[in-house]
Design an enzyme around this catalytic site. Sequence first.
Site, short mmCIF file in Angstrom:
data_model
loop_
_atom_site.label_atom_id
_atom_site.label_comp_id
_atom_site.label_asym_id
_atom_site.label_seq_id
_atom_site.Cartn_x
_atom_site.Cartn_y
_atom_site.Cartn_z
N SER A 134 0.82 -1.22 0.00
CA SER A 134 0.00 0.00 0.00
C SER A 134 0.85 1.26 0.00
O SER A 134 1.91 1.32 0.62
CB SER A 134 -0.87 -0.02 1.26
OG SER A 134 -1.41 1.24 1.50
N GLU A 136 0.19 3.61 1.76
CA GLU A 136 0.27 4.02 3.16
C GLU A 136 1.67 3.74 3.73
O GLU A 136 2.07 4.36 4.72
CB GLU A 136 -0.78 3.29 4.00
CG GLU A 136 -2.18 3.83 3.82
CD GLU A 136 -2.37 5.24 4.37
OE1 GLU A 136 -2.05 5.46 5.55
OE2 GLU A 136 -2.81 6.12 3.62
N TYR A 157 -1.70 0.02 10.70
CA TYR A 157 -1.94 -0.65 9.42
C TYR A 157 -0.71 -0.53 8.52
O TYR A 157 -0.23 -1.52 7.95
CB TYR A 157 -3.16 -0.02 8.73
CG TYR A 157 -3.32 -0.39 7.27
CD1 TYR A 157 -3.85 -1.62 6.91
CD2 TYR A 157 -2.93 0.49 6.25
CE1 TYR A 157 -3.99 -1.98 5.56
CE2 TYR A 157 -3.08 0.15 4.91
CZ TYR A 157 -3.61 -1.09 4.58
OH TYR A 157 -3.74 -1.43 3.24
#
Length: 346
Positions: A134, A136, A157
Amino acid sequence: MPVALITGVTGQDGSYLTRLLLAKGYEVHGVIRRASSFNTARIEDLYQDPHQPGVRLFLHYGDLCDGTGLRRILERVRPDEVYNLGAQSHVRVSFEQPEYTADTVALGTLRLLDAVRDYVERTGRQVRFYQAGSSEMFGAAPPPQNERTPFYPRSPYAVSKVAAHWYAVNYREAYGLYIVNGILFNHESPQRGETFVSRKITRAVGRIVHGLQQKLYLGNLEARRDWGYAGDYVEAMWLMLQQPEPDDYVIATGESHSVKEFLEAAFGYVGLDWRRYVEQDPRYFRPTEVEHLEGDASKARAKLGWAPKVRFAELVRMMVEHDLELARREKLLVKNGYPAVSGGRD
Ligand code: NAP
Ligand code: F7E
């Protein structure tokens, strides 16, 4: 017939990938979690009674937190390709459930990689593995981000995805396995979970137009994301597994917009001014925010021949139109005495 195994088959990407692989002639096996209510809505139209001849989609109960079960599924399915899409994928929820998030995202990936490692060693079969990384993971690293950008994760996460990324790299290098990390920037669709900001907004637009909702409560409106279309992004996943050598790729549109710009586009599409409906609620703020993600996917363009087809305005239009129709049907149900869906969900 190539055989694919997908964790997270009931999620947004799982449903698009299943469609793509079935269209390409694959036999597709998906891992589903046991739940007290049905969680297969996104793939319902693809599911066939396994008693019928010619069925190519099969579902298996399993969980990324249960390594023994994953090993049993691998033995039964004997896949050529494994797509690890399963995850507790909500960033804000990961602050509330950090340990569970790490268990599914980081350890879950390790369990599956380790099962594949043993399976390949024992059977001598080739298995290609896709790991759902990701944007992220880049977190606070300044844009534009590409494969050479150092990770700076800003949530449990994201930290877990970084761990999963490095487990995947290590298993590739240590055991010579064919493993790729796709580093995908935000991708949305009418199948996006309703608690992610894009879908939360388009659901609200539909419900406001049909008089089912009055307000939309959001958190940080300044954050910028590189939003693409899930249908385009699952094609990139598949392409990554068709290359002669395994490698890692950033997948993005190269264009970023703020949450405010998403609001402008979605409410603007139905002729409404979002400022009349949106209020900020601190419960949607994150303890540490990711302010600006904007990807540079030039490696994917050069090596995979991949480019996004759906751009921002088209994506917003597609989602708003879908959710206008959903709200129209919801209104009919309400008129006929069914309870309205509660609007205040995350
Ligand atoms: P999603 O809609 O939230 O779907 C997640 C899937 O994982 C669902 O099928 C869910 O099952 C399953 N799952 C959750 N916990 C599990 C567990 N313990 N064991 C097995 N399965 C479990 O996510 P998505 O948007 O499709 O994303 C797919 C993957 O890409 C995820 O790994 C996500 O973190 C990653 N990713 C997403 C984006 C994006 O913008 N969409 C960007 C980069 C990376 P239920 O249906 O039962 O909940
Ligand atoms: O938030 C802001 C929020 O939850 C986007 C996952 O698929 O993409 C997704 O993670 C932005 C953030 O996506 C609300 O603070 C404002 O800045 O839609 P989101 P995300 O956090 O970027 C990445 C690539 C993944 O890998 C993840 O799995 O919008 N925001 N108000 C809000 N966000 C939400 N959810 N809800 C709000 O009310």
